[in-house]
Each structure stands twice: as structure tokens, then as C-alpha cells.
Scaffold this motif. Structure first.
Motif, PDB file in Angstrom:
ATOM      1  N   MET A 132       8.882 -18.684  62.795  1.00 22.65           N
ATOM      2  CA  MET A 132       9.741 -19.544  61.810  1.00 22.65           C
ATOM      3  C   MET A 132      10.298 -18.911  61.080  1.00 22.65           C
ATOM      4  SD  MET A 132       7.647 -23.131  61.280  1.00 22.65           S
ATOM      5  CE  MET A 132       7.073 -24.269  62.941  1.00 22.65           C
ATOM      6  N   MET A 135      14.236 -19.454  60.627  1.00 24.03           N
ATOM      7  CA  MET A 135      14.585 -20.227  59.954  1.00 24.03           C
ATOM      8  C   MET A 135      15.402 -21.014  58.772  1.00 24.03           C
ATOM      9  SD  MET A 135      14.679 -22.817  62.110  1.00 24.03           S
ATOM     10  CE  MET A 135      13.086 -22.915  63.249  1.00 24.03           C
ATOM     11  N   THR A 139      19.429 -22.427  59.330  1.00 23.60           N
ATOM     12  CA  THR A 139      19.323 -23.914  58.315  1.00 23.60           C
ATOM     13  C   THR A 139      20.692 -23.933  57.687  1.00 23.60           C
ATOM     14  OG1 THR A 139      17.861 -23.241  57.309  1.00 23.60           O
ATOM     15  CG2 THR A 139      16.996 -24.532  59.484  1.00 23.60           C
ATOM     16  N   GLN A 189      15.831 -25.357  67.591  1.00 20.66           N
ATOM     17  CA  GLN A 189      15.705 -25.539  66.582  1.00 20.66           C
ATOM     18  C   GLN A 189      17.033 -24.731  66.366  1.00 20.66           C
ATOM     19  OE1 GLN A 189      13.990 -27.296  62.911  1.00 20.66           O
ATOM     20  NE2 GLN A 189      12.569 -27.531  64.705  1.00 20.66           N
ATOM     21  N   TYR A 190      16.757 -23.093  66.415  1.00 16.76           N
ATOM     22  CA  TYR A 190      17.056 -21.787  66.145  1.00 16.76           C
ATOM     23  C   TYR A 190      18.697 -21.843  66.754  1.00 16.76           C
ATOM     24  CZ  TYR A 190      13.856 -19.483  63.572  1.00 16.76           C
ATOM     25  OH  TYR A 190      12.825 -18.541  64.035  1.00 16.76           O
TER      26      TYR A 190
END
Length: 427
Positions: A132, A135, A139, A189-190
Motif C-alpha cells: 500500500m 496509495m 489517491t 485501487q491503484y
């Protein structure tokens, strides 16, 4: 009388439609439905233990994200919302993007160090945390791009970008979870954030250039508002992570953590309601920050309307709790019913009072009071979590959240009303 009321409703609906409210609110509903559906599917794809490990690693990430972008999301939103010149807003956005990206790149390095050298009590959480590490950067960039759209009052574009992120994340999360389990949630998510950032640049024209020159006064405003907002937002978010963090320390059982995370799923998802309202009204409250009559009138209407909706939702969910948990998450998560009921009541107070008044205080630049509330609530929640979790485990974590929501909701609302009343009519 009826015709007059219907005329008022029609006029209000037309105005809300023209200014993009229904796009924002509709997008938030779609996003939460997608996110909620994804959560249901993922809970059934992943084992309860694996879901607990991922949740704990994500909680540690959440602690690190308290430093997210040096608060540039809040600072850019406030400073740009006060500007009437579009070119100036763009330069402020680009400066904030550059500064925040540098901070979050360093934050990624901190996450790597924690993952490598700090042994977490839940086995396997260190490996997930290492994955992570990027992240914060992934984001922050699309999030600030969407903030810029809000400051330009481009609510329709903002809504489309939000929905795209949710839809792509859902498809990728389910697909990758089926193949590589919880690691797939991280990679999904990436990819989703990268796609969103590219779309916002190419289709909606939100640039990725950084470090534009801005005036010293704007720079000072960004840094001062950003720094205080970082502290305020970080300490406020502390309450969302302390429960699971302390559960991991005291109970150290991934199954208990997984059940509590399930209990938080619906109450957390409901936060899209006050969040959508704030997203829409924030620029208007900011631009009318000196209009005492406008502020008091619209705040009253806002709280009454939102409070009525939240009360109906709270009562329904409290009564239907056992049925919902069993139907949505399965019998293995029935131990989530009690904390779920407590958290639903907590949502009413947070969603009606704390969230709305806390955000509107920023439009009045009452950042020091928000800092006080953040420190106070963080300290209060930490102490209660330690004692309550030791006594009642997951129910204690939920009770700490409820108590904090009630107290901070009262304090935020009282201070906001006091602030409105002190505005001089001549301002």
C-alpha cells in the motif's frame, strides 16, 4: 396554500437541478451502491481471516494518511472557492497539487519503513501494508483534481469522475480478488485511481502541471489552512481507525476485527448522505460567509431536512439489523449485529450535526476551533476505546464512537451557531 407549497418545491427542484445538486447526490448514491455491493461480494470471496488481516493493514495505512497532502485538499477548496478569477483558481490548484504530491511521496517512504521494521500484531498485515506504500500518491492526485472541479462549480463533471472511479474499482476489485485474494484489492485501487487521473486531465481538462507561481498571500493561506486542516482532518479520522487498531492490540483476533469491520460497513456507507450535501453546499456557504441572514436561514433548513432523513434511516436499520446482517454478509457475521446497532445510532448524530457543522466552520475559517475539537475528540475516543474494548470488546469500540459523535456534534453545532450570530450585518 397547496399550490404555493408545490410552486416552492418546483422552484427549489429546478434550482438544484441547474446547479448540479442532483448530479452530485445521484453520483454519491451510485458510488455507495457500487462500493456497498463490492463489499458484500468481497466479504464472501475472501475468508473471514484474510479480510481481517487486510482490514488491519488498511487501518495502519489510515493512520499514516493523517498527514495526507499536508491538508491541500481542504486548503485548495477554501482558497479557490473564495476566488472569482478562474485563472487564479487554476494557479492555486496547481501549487497545491505540487506541494501535496511531494508530501505524499515522502509519506510512501514512511509506510515502507513501518512495514519493514515495525512488527504488527496481526500476522500478514506487514506484507499488505508494504503493497500500500504508493496509495497516498495515487489517491491524492485525482482527489485534488476533483476538488478543482468543485471550486469551478462543475458539479456534473465531478459526479461523472466520482462514478467512474467507483465503477472501475468495483470491477477490478472483484476480478483480482478472485485470482489473488486481498492483494487484488490493493492493485485494483491503484489502477482505478490512475485511470481517473488520466480521464480528468484528458476529458475534463484538469491539468497535472504543478508548482505554478501564486501570490505570497495565497501561498500563506494555502499553507496555514492546509497545515491546520491536516491536523484537524487527521485527528478527526483517528476515530475511524482507533476502534480497529485498539481491537487488534487488545483482542488480537482477525475474526473479531472482520466482524467489527462488517458492522461499520453500512453506517460508514451512509456517510455519503451528509458528504454529498456538504460537497454541494460548501462553495455557497463559503461565498456567503459574511451574509448572516442567509447563513442562519439556510443552515436551519439544511439541518431540519437532513435530520429528518437520517432519523428515518436510523430507526429502520436498528430494527432490521439481524435480518440485514444475515442476508447481506452471512451467518458467520451475526456477531456484528450489536455493534452495528450502536454504530447506526452514532451515524445519526455524526451525519446530522458533527459532519455538517464541522465542515461549515471551515467556511468561516474557524480552524482553531476545529483543531480543538479534533484533539478533544481524538483523546476522548482513545481513552474510551481502551476502557470500553477491554470491558465489551467490539461493542465497546462502537460505544466509544457513539459517545464521541454525540459530544462533538453538540460542540460543533453550538459553536457554528455562535459564529453565525456574531457576524455583523454590515459585513
Amino acid at each position: 396554500m397547496i399550490e404555493k407549497i408545490m410552486g416552492y418545491i418546483k422552484s427549489a427542484a429546478v434550482k438544484l437541478t441547474d446547479t448540479g445538486f442532483f448530479h452530485v447526490f445521484g453520483s454519491s448514491i451510485i458510488n455507495k451502491v457500487i462500493s456497498f455491493t463490492s463489499g458484500i461480494i468481497l466479504v464472501r470471496i475472501l475468508t473471514k481471516a484474510d479480510y481481517g488481516v487486510y482490514t488491519y493493514a488498511n487501518t495502519i495505512l489510515g493512520f499514516c494518511m493523517m498527514l495526507n497532502g499536508f491538508g491541500m485538499s481542504s486548503a485548495v477548496l477554501q482558497v479557490c472557492s473564495e476566488k472569482t478569477d478562474s485563472e487564479t483558481r487554476l494557479c492555486v490548484y496547481e501549487y497545491g497539487l505540487g506541494l501535496g504530491a511531494k508530501v505524499n511521496a515522502a509519506l510512501g517512504g514512511l509506510i515502507i519503513l513501518i512495514a519493514l521494521f515495525v512488527p504488527l500484531k496481526i500476522e500478514g498485515a506487514n506484507g499488505y501494508l508494504a503493497l500500500m506504500c504508493l496509495m497516498p500518491l495515487f489517491t491524492f492526485i485525482p482527489d485534488l483534481q476533483k476538488v478543482y472541479l468543485r471550486t469551478e462549480l462543475r458539479n456534473t463533471d465531478y459526479a461523472y469522475a466520482n462514478t467512474l472511479t467507483a465503477a472501475v474499482t468495483f470491477v477490478l476489485s472483484v476480478g483480482l480478488a478472485l485470482t489473488i485474494q486481498a492483494k487484488g484489492l490493493i492493485f485494483a485501487q491503484y489502477i482505478a485511481f490512475a485511470i481517473t487521473a488520466i480521464l480528468l486531465r484528458n476529458k475534463f481538462g484538469v491539468p497535472l502541471a504543478v508548482e505554478s507561481e501564486i501570490s505570497e498571500s495565497d501561498k500563506h493561506s494555502l499553507i496555514s489552512i492546509g497545515g491546520i486542516s491536516m491536523v484537524n482532518n487527521g485527528l478527526s479520522s483517528l476515530m475511524y481507525y482507533l476502534d480497529i487498531f485498539v481491537l487488534g492490540l487488545v483482542v488480537a483476533n482477525e475474526n473479531v476485527i472482520a466482524a467489527y469491520k462488517v458492522a461499520t460497513t453500512i453506517p460508514t456507507a451512509l456517510e455519503f448522505i451528509p458528504a454529498s450535501v456538504v460537497t454541494y453546499v460548501y462553495p455557497y456557504f463559503s461565498r456567503n460567509r459574511d451574509n448572516k441572514l442567509w447563513l442562519r436561514s439556510n443552515y436551519k433548513r439544511l439541518v431540519i431536512s437532513l435530520g429528518g432523513v437520517n432519523l428515518l434511516i436510523t430507526v429502520a436499520l436498528y430494527i432490521l439489523a439481524p435480518f440485514l446482517i444475515n442476508m447481506i454478509f452471512g451467518k458467520q457475521y451475526m456477531d456484528a449485529v450489536s455493534p452495528f446497532r450502536i454504530l447506526v445510532v452514532s451515524y445519526f448524530f455524526a451525519g446530522t450535526f458533527r459532519v455538517i457543522s464541522g465542515n461549515l466552520l471551515v467556511t468561516q475559517r474557524k480552524l482553531k476551533f476545529n483543531t480543538f475539537i479534533a484533539v478533544f475528540s481524538g483523546t476522548m475516543n482513545t481513552v474510551m476505546n481502551v476502557f470500553f474494548i477491554n470491558a465489551w470488546q467490539s461493542n465497546g469500540a462502537a460505544a466509544a464512537t457513539l459517545t464521541t459523535a454525540i459530544v462533538t456534534g453538540i460542540l460543533n453545532t453550538a459553536y457554528l451557531l455562535r459564529t453565525f450570530n456574531k457576524i455583523q450585518y454590515s459585513r
